[in-house]
Enzyme design. Structure first.
Site, PDB file in Angstrom:
ATOM      1  N   ASP A 178       0.845  -1.195  -0.048  1.00 36.77           N
ATOM      2  CA  ASP A 178       0.082   0.001  -0.097  1.00 36.77           C
ATOM      3  C   ASP A 178       0.894   1.343  -0.156  1.00 36.77           C
ATOM      4  O   ASP A 178       1.660   1.293  -0.956  1.00 36.77           O
ATOM      5  CB  ASP A 178      -0.844  -0.028   1.231  1.00 36.77           C
ATOM      6  CG  ASP A 178      -2.008   1.075   1.231  1.00 36.77           C
ATOM      7  OD1 ASP A 178      -2.992   0.875   0.417  1.00 36.77           O
ATOM      8  OD2 ASP A 178      -1.945   2.074   1.676  1.00 36.77           O
ATOM      9  N   ARG A 179       0.847   2.032   1.001  1.00 33.52           N
ATOM     10  CA  ARG A 179       1.758   3.388   0.762  1.00 33.52           C
ATOM     11  C   ARG A 179       3.112   2.928   1.093  1.00 33.52           C
ATOM     12  O   ARG A 179       3.806   3.738   0.411  1.00 33.52           O
ATOM     13  CB  ARG A 179       1.475   4.151   2.290  1.00 33.52           C
ATOM     14  CG  ARG A 179      -0.019   4.437   2.318  1.00 33.52           C
ATOM     15  CD  ARG A 179      -0.599   5.360   1.036  1.00 33.52           C
ATOM     16  NE  ARG A 179      -0.163   6.487   0.885  1.00 33.52           N
ATOM     17  CZ  ARG A 179      -0.514   7.256  -0.213  1.00 33.52           C
ATOM     18  NH1 ARG A 179      -1.346   6.613  -0.960  1.00 33.52           N
ATOM     19  NH2 ARG A 179      -0.004   8.414  -0.334  1.00 33.52           N
ATOM     20  N   HIS A 189     -11.078   8.201  -0.846  1.00 31.72           N
ATOM     21  CA  HIS A 189     -10.107   8.901   0.398  1.00 31.72           C
ATOM     22  C   HIS A 189      -8.953   9.429  -0.332  1.00 31.72           C
ATOM     23  O   HIS A 189      -8.304  10.362  -0.001  1.00 31.72           O
ATOM     24  CB  HIS A 189      -9.550   7.569   1.329  1.00 31.72           C
ATOM     25  CG  HIS A 189      -8.965   6.446   0.448  1.00 31.72           C
ATOM     26  ND1 HIS A 189      -9.642   5.685  -0.437  1.00 31.72           N
ATOM     27  CD2 HIS A 189      -7.524   5.918   0.747  1.00 31.72           C
ATOM     28  CE1 HIS A 189      -8.769   4.918  -0.832  1.00 31.72           C
ATOM     29  NE2 HIS A 189      -7.532   5.024  -0.113  1.00 31.72           N
ATOM     30  N   TYR A 216      -0.684  11.488   1.579  1.00 35.40           N
ATOM     31  CA  TYR A 216      -1.688  11.210   0.528  1.00 35.40           C
ATOM     32  C   TYR A 216      -1.716  12.403  -0.474  1.00 35.40           C
ATOM     33  O   TYR A 216      -1.967  12.300  -1.804  1.00 35.40           O
ATOM     34  CB  TYR A 216      -3.215  10.851   0.879  1.00 35.40           C
ATOM     35  CG  TYR A 216      -3.592   9.344   1.371  1.00 35.40           C
ATOM     36  CD1 TYR A 216      -4.043   8.535   0.409  1.00 35.40           C
ATOM     37  CD2 TYR A 216      -3.266   8.703   2.564  1.00 35.40           C
ATOM     38  CE1 TYR A 216      -4.396   7.224   0.263  1.00 35.40           C
ATOM     39  CE2 TYR A 216      -3.233   7.648   2.562  1.00 35.40           C
ATOM     40  CZ  TYR A 216      -3.661   6.761   1.570  1.00 35.40           C
ATOM     41  OH  TYR A 216      -4.088   5.549   1.878  1.00 35.40           O
ATOM     42  N   HIS A 218      -7.210  -7.086   0.869  1.00 36.35           N
ATOM     43  CA  HIS A 218      -6.193  -6.089   0.709  1.00 36.35           C
ATOM     44  C   HIS A 218      -5.019  -6.428   1.711  1.00 36.35           C
ATOM     45  O   HIS A 218      -3.760  -6.001   1.384  1.00 36.35           O
ATOM     46  CB  HIS A 218      -6.779  -4.468   0.780  1.00 36.35           C
ATOM     47  CG  HIS A 218      -5.707  -3.444   0.793  1.00 36.35           C
ATOM     48  ND1 HIS A 218      -5.079  -3.270  -0.479  1.00 36.35           N
ATOM     49  CD2 HIS A 218      -5.099  -2.596   1.698  1.00 36.35           C
ATOM     50  CE1 HIS A 218      -4.218  -2.490  -0.105  1.00 36.35           C
ATOM     51  NE2 HIS A 218      -4.248  -1.758   1.101  1.00 36.35           N
TER      52      HIS A 218
END
Length: 298
Positions: free
Chosen positions: A107-108, A152, A212, A272
């Protein structure tokens, strides 16, 4: 008490400009760094890290802005650029005595890992990416009503102020939403770990939003420059993804080949949070990557 990865030493390591990262370190052997995703901390790797530590030195940090790592202010929009966060990771490994290391990100953390591979190819021996697309491709495939799955991303891309206020006003509901809807196995994140994730995220709203926001700003600039220059990931790369390509109508493996010519691409059937939902599958893929010989690239 906050859960910990059993057998791992907790450290705080200076990386840059007064910023320190919190990291769990365990095992011995060739090094691998594991980077967590949103809305998590290094704890998401607890099962995978314990397995790999049998024959590798495993370094599991909280990214800057997350968990117990420092959360610097972001006056100019670059403090949470993936370039900055990737430099943190390289500095962390160097401070712990590892000039070259394998790197896996979810993910990030996967976006940070991609940037580390592009900016520091001499330092990254192998690269594993869990459940993201490169930034430019991610924005390209989100369109129409299908983009609702990434609401988001658009919320936190807005100028400073409103996103932070909205999220802070209902932080546990906001972050808990993703822990709920992105997993196919609710039991994979036990109550104490979930509580730790929510507490860490609640205390990190501004820095998470800044992370983000960078992905809709400076990270796009950096990725466009790499694409224009033909810069690619030259090390062996393994990508594990849910089948988002089928869901959203694009060729995920094809997009990845444009960035990573030495590629193994696999789709997974879990949700996920695959390092928690299917740790044995993640370990298998990582061990195969670590054993893989680099391809001869033109």
């Amino acid at each position: 008490m906050t859960p910990r990865i059993s057998g791992f030493e907790q450290q705080r390591v200076p990386v840059a400009d007064g910023v320190e990262l919190h990291a769990a370190v365990g095992g011995s052997g060739s090094p691998i760094v594991l980077l967590h995703g949103f809305p998590q901390t290094h704890l998401m790797w607890r099962h995978v890290a314990a397995d790999l530590a049998a024959d590798h030195t495993v370094i599991v940090p909280d990214l800057r802005g997350y968990g117990a790592s420092d959360k610097p202010a972001d006056p100019d929009g670059t403090a949470y650029a993936k370039r900055t966060m990737a430099a943190d990771v390289v500095a962390l490994a160097g401070a712990l005595g590892h000039e070259r290391f394998a790197l896996a990100g979810h993910d990030r953390g996967a976006l940070v890992a991609i940037r580390a591979g592009l900016d520091h190819p001499e330092r990254i021996t192998r690269l594993a990416i869990l459940d993201v697309l490169p930034t430019l491709d991610m924005w390209d495939v989100l369109h129409g009503v299908d983009a609702a799955v990434g609401f988001h991303l658009y919320l936190m891309a807005q100028p400073p102020g409103l996103p932070e206020q909205m999220i802070a006003a209902s932080a546990d509901a906001f972050f808990g939403h993703f822990l709920d809807v992105w997993t196919r196995d609710p039991g994979a994140i036990p109550a104490d770990v979930r509580a730790a994730y929510l507490a860490a995220s609640r205390a990190s709203v501004d820095s998470i939003v800044a992370d983000y926001r960078a992905t809709a700003g400076v990270d796009v600039v950096h990725d466009r420059a790499d694409r224009a220059a033909g810069n690619r990931l030259r090390m062996p790369v393994t990508v594990l993804q849910q089948d988002w390509g089928a869901a959203l109508g694009y060729d995920a493996a094809g997009l990845w080949r444009g960035w990573a010519p030495d590629l193994v691409h696999e789709t997974v059937t879990c949700g996920h949070f695959m390092a928690e939902e299917a740790p044995a599958d993640v370990v298998r893929a990582l061990r195969a990557l670590l054993a893989r010989e680099p391809a001869r690239l033109a």
